[in-house]
Design a protein around this motif. Structure first.
Motif, PDB file in Angstrom:
ATOM      1  N   VAL A  28     -59.106 -20.357  -1.153  1.00  0.00           N
ATOM      2  CA  VAL A  28     -58.980 -20.995   0.160  1.00  0.00           C
ATOM      3  C   VAL A  28     -59.684 -22.350   0.110  1.00  0.00           C
ATOM      4  O   VAL A  28     -60.515 -22.601  -0.769  1.00  0.00           O
ATOM      5  CB  VAL A  28     -59.572 -20.116   1.288  1.00  0.00           C
ATOM      6  CG1 VAL A  28     -58.932 -18.732   1.290  1.00  0.00           C
ATOM      7  CG2 VAL A  28     -61.091 -19.992   1.181  1.00  0.00           C
ATOM      8  N   GLY A  29     -59.358 -23.219   1.054  1.00  0.00           N
ATOM      9  CA  GLY A  29     -59.995 -24.538   1.117  1.00  0.00           C
ATOM     10  C   GLY A  29     -59.027 -25.565   1.661  1.00  0.00           C
ATOM     11  O   GLY A  29     -57.828 -25.294   1.838  1.00  0.00           O
ATOM     12  N   ASP A 115     -59.085  -7.350   1.540  1.00  0.00           N
ATOM     13  CA  ASP A 115     -58.263  -6.920   0.394  1.00  0.00           C
ATOM     14  C   ASP A 115     -58.416  -7.752  -0.865  1.00  0.00           C
ATOM     15  O   ASP A 115     -57.706  -7.512  -1.848  1.00  0.00           O
ATOM     16  CB  ASP A 115     -56.774  -6.919   0.801  1.00  0.00           C
ATOM     17  CG  ASP A 115     -56.456  -5.804   1.775  1.00  0.00           C
ATOM     18  OD1 ASP A 115     -57.268  -4.862   1.861  1.00  0.00           O
ATOM     19  OD2 ASP A 115     -55.423  -5.876   2.456  1.00  0.00           O
ATOM     20  N   SER A 116     -59.287  -8.759  -0.862  1.00  0.00           N
ATOM     21  CA  SER A 116     -59.352  -9.611  -2.057  1.00  0.00           C
ATOM     22  C   SER A 116     -60.779 -10.066  -2.327  1.00  0.00           C
ATOM     23  O   SER A 116     -61.680  -9.851  -1.520  1.00  0.00           O
ATOM     24  CB  SER A 116     -58.471 -10.850  -1.856  1.00  0.00           C
ATOM     25  OG  SER A 116     -59.142 -11.797  -1.038  1.00  0.00           O
ATOM     26  N   LEU A 117     -60.933 -10.704  -3.460  1.00  0.00           N
ATOM     27  CA  LEU A 117     -62.139 -11.489  -3.714  1.00  0.00           C
ATOM     28  C   LEU A 117     -61.739 -12.930  -3.414  1.00  0.00           C
ATOM     29  O   LEU A 117     -60.805 -13.465  -4.014  1.00  0.00           O
ATOM     30  CB  LEU A 117     -62.564 -11.334  -5.175  1.00  0.00           C
ATOM     31  CG  LEU A 117     -63.687 -12.254  -5.636  1.00  0.00           C
ATOM     32  CD1 LEU A 117     -64.913 -12.094  -4.759  1.00  0.00           C
ATOM     33  CD2 LEU A 117     -64.050 -11.950  -7.072  1.00  0.00           C
ATOM     34  N   CYS A 118     -62.434 -13.513  -2.461  1.00  0.00           N
ATOM     35  CA  CYS A 118     -61.964 -14.770  -1.902  1.00  0.00           C
ATOM     36  C   CYS A 118     -62.909 -15.914  -2.290  1.00  0.00           C
ATOM     37  O   CYS A 118     -64.126 -15.786  -2.161  1.00  0.00           O
ATOM     38  CB  CYS A 118     -61.930 -14.537  -0.399  1.00  0.00           C
ATOM     39  SG  CYS A 118     -61.735 -15.975   0.538  1.00  0.00           S
ATOM     40  N   ILE A 119     -62.335 -17.009  -2.784  1.00  0.00           N
ATOM     41  CA  ILE A 119     -63.143 -18.127  -3.272  1.00  0.00           C
ATOM     42  C   ILE A 119     -62.792 -19.391  -2.505  1.00  0.00           C
ATOM     43  O   ILE A 119     -61.613 -19.780  -2.427  1.00  0.00           O
ATOM     44  CB  ILE A 119     -62.897 -18.371  -4.782  1.00  0.00           C
ATOM     45  CG1 ILE A 119     -63.213 -17.103  -5.586  1.00  0.00           C
ATOM     46  CG2 ILE A 119     -63.733 -19.553  -5.282  1.00  0.00           C
ATOM     47  CD1 ILE A 119     -62.831 -17.202  -7.063  1.00  0.00           C
ATOM     48  N   TRP A 120     -63.813 -20.018  -1.943  1.00  0.00           N
ATOM     49  CA  TRP A 120     -63.641 -21.319  -1.262  1.00  0.00           C
ATOM     50  C   TRP A 120     -63.778 -22.423  -2.302  1.00  0.00           C
ATOM     51  O   TRP A 120     -64.829 -22.562  -2.924  1.00  0.00           O
ATOM     52  CB  TRP A 120     -64.698 -21.469  -0.173  1.00  0.00           C
ATOM     53  CG  TRP A 120     -64.771 -22.833   0.466  1.00  0.00           C
ATOM     54  CD1 TRP A 120     -63.795 -23.783   0.516  1.00  0.00           C
ATOM     55  CD2 TRP A 120     -65.904 -23.387   1.166  1.00  0.00           C
ATOM     56  NE1 TRP A 120     -64.235 -24.894   1.204  1.00  0.00           N
ATOM     57  CE2 TRP A 120     -65.525 -24.677   1.607  1.00  0.00           C
ATOM     58  CE3 TRP A 120     -67.180 -22.913   1.473  1.00  0.00           C
ATOM     59  CZ2 TRP A 120     -66.377 -25.507   2.331  1.00  0.00           C
ATOM     60  CZ3 TRP A 120     -68.037 -23.741   2.193  1.00  0.00           C
ATOM     61  CH2 TRP A 120     -67.644 -25.016   2.619  1.00  0.00           C
ATOM     62  N   GLU A 163     -67.197 -18.340   5.027  1.00  0.00           N
ATOM     63  CA  GLU A 163     -67.192 -16.867   5.078  1.00  0.00           C
ATOM     64  C   GLU A 163     -66.602 -16.253   3.806  1.00  0.00           C
ATOM     65  O   GLU A 163     -66.667 -15.039   3.610  1.00  0.00           O
ATOM     66  CB  GLU A 163     -66.378 -16.379   6.290  1.00  0.00           C
ATOM     67  CG  GLU A 163     -67.031 -16.703   7.618  1.00  0.00           C
ATOM     68  CD  GLU A 163     -66.201 -16.187   8.790  1.00  0.00           C
ATOM     69  OE1 GLU A 163     -65.569 -15.113   8.664  1.00  0.00           O
ATOM     70  OE2 GLU A 163     -66.174 -16.868   9.830  1.00  0.00           O
ATOM     71  N   ALA A 164     -66.005 -17.084   2.956  1.00  0.00           N
ATOM     72  CA  ALA A 164     -65.438 -16.573   1.695  1.00  0.00           C
ATOM     73  C   ALA A 164     -66.541 -15.922   0.860  1.00  0.00           C
ATOM     74  O   ALA A 164     -67.718 -16.237   1.021  1.00  0.00           O
ATOM     75  CB  ALA A 164     -64.789 -17.712   0.914  1.00  0.00           C
ATOM     76  N   HIS A 165     -66.143 -15.034  -0.045  1.00  0.00           N
ATOM     77  CA  HIS A 165     -67.149 -14.321  -0.861  1.00  0.00           C
ATOM     78  C   HIS A 165     -67.897 -15.270  -1.793  1.00  0.00           C
ATOM     79  O   HIS A 165     -69.077 -15.084  -2.065  1.00  0.00           O
ATOM     80  CB  HIS A 165     -66.472 -13.223  -1.682  1.00  0.00           C
ATOM     81  CG  HIS A 165     -65.746 -12.214  -0.838  1.00  0.00           C
ATOM     82  ND1 HIS A 165     -64.424 -11.897  -1.011  1.00  0.00           N
ATOM     83  CD2 HIS A 165     -66.166 -11.473   0.219  1.00  0.00           C
ATOM     84  CE1 HIS A 165     -64.055 -10.991  -0.120  1.00  0.00           C
ATOM     85  NE2 HIS A 165     -65.098 -10.718   0.646  1.00  0.00           N
ATOM     86  N   LEU A 166     -67.186 -16.256  -2.328  1.00  0.00           N
ATOM     87  CA  LEU A 166     -67.801 -17.206  -3.260  1.00  0.00           C
ATOM     88  C   LEU A 166     -67.380 -18.624  -2.890  1.00  0.00           C
ATOM     89  O   LEU A 166     -66.283 -18.835  -2.364  1.00  0.00           O
ATOM     90  CB  LEU A 166     -67.329 -16.948  -4.692  1.00  0.00           C
ATOM     91  CG  LEU A 166     -67.818 -15.689  -5.413  1.00  0.00           C
ATOM     92  CD1 LEU A 166     -67.004 -15.489  -6.693  1.00  0.00           C
ATOM     93  CD2 LEU A 166     -69.295 -15.826  -5.746  1.00  0.00           C
TER      94      LEU A 166
END
Ligand code: S3P
Length: 191
Positions: A28-29, A115-120, A163-166
């Protein structure tokens, strides 16, 4: 690289590439942060499938994103985007590049976080402006100064992307450096 302390920590300490591949990785970004190019290379490195949510929305609607915005408006696009992302995340794990607004939609964000591992992928405005200037297909940047739009969006959206995980910086360095930083972030990701 930084980790969101509130995140659920879905992957154990020193996660091996095998356990990383157990769930989808969602990028995301803001527009121009390199989600598609970096996502494609990351998928290759991890031996995972890759999908671009914007391309999938266009395929499902048989229309370009500009056409969808023009004919039906942004709300209609966001709805289609949410459904497409839900469908993709329900399938086999993949690396998924999302459009810049997807994570801002509350329902889509909840789905991605669950449902995922989310990276900004975070980049400074000058880098984003330089990158979006290479193409002219983005409806939100038509008829306005891209720097101004991106600055406005950054103020609203960055606290939400956080708010992303990483979070990984997608600086003006070559995309391969960012892919390497993501691989390092994944390897040190822990509870
Ligand atoms: C948007 C970003 C675009 C695309 C649409 C809206 C946004 O995707 O989904 O034009 O709201 O930021 P990219 O981030 O891939 O350019």
């Amino acid at each position: 690289m930084s980790r969101n302390p509130k995140s659920p920590g879905p992957i154990s300490s020193g996660a091996s590439p095998a356990s990383i591949r157990d769930r989808s990785i969602v990028l995301v970004g803001l527009m121009g942060s390199g989600k598609s190019t970096i996502g494609r290379r990351l998928a290759q490195r991890l031996g995972m499938r890759f999908a671009d949510a914007d391309d999938e929305v266009e395929r499902a609607a048989d229309a370009t994103i500009s056409e969808i915005f023009e004919r039906f408006g942004e709300a209609h696009f966001r709805d289609g985007e949410r459904r497409v992302i839900a469908r993709l995340l329900a399938g086999k794990p993949m690396v998924l590049a999302t459009g810049g607004g997807a994570f801002i939609n509350e329902e889509t964000r909840a789905l991605i976080l669950k449902d995922s591992l989310c990276i900004w992928l975070d980049a400074d405005i000058a880098t984003l402006v330089e990158r979006v200037g290479r193409r002219s297909h983005r409806p939100l940047l038509k008829n306005r100064d891209p720097g101004e739009v991106l600055r406005e969006l950054a103020v609203i959206r960055n606290p939400i992307y956080a708010e992303a995980h990483l979070r990984v910086s997608s600086a003006s360095t070559p995309h391969d450096h960012t892919v390497r930083d993501i691989m390092e972030a994944l390897a040190t990701w822990n509870n």
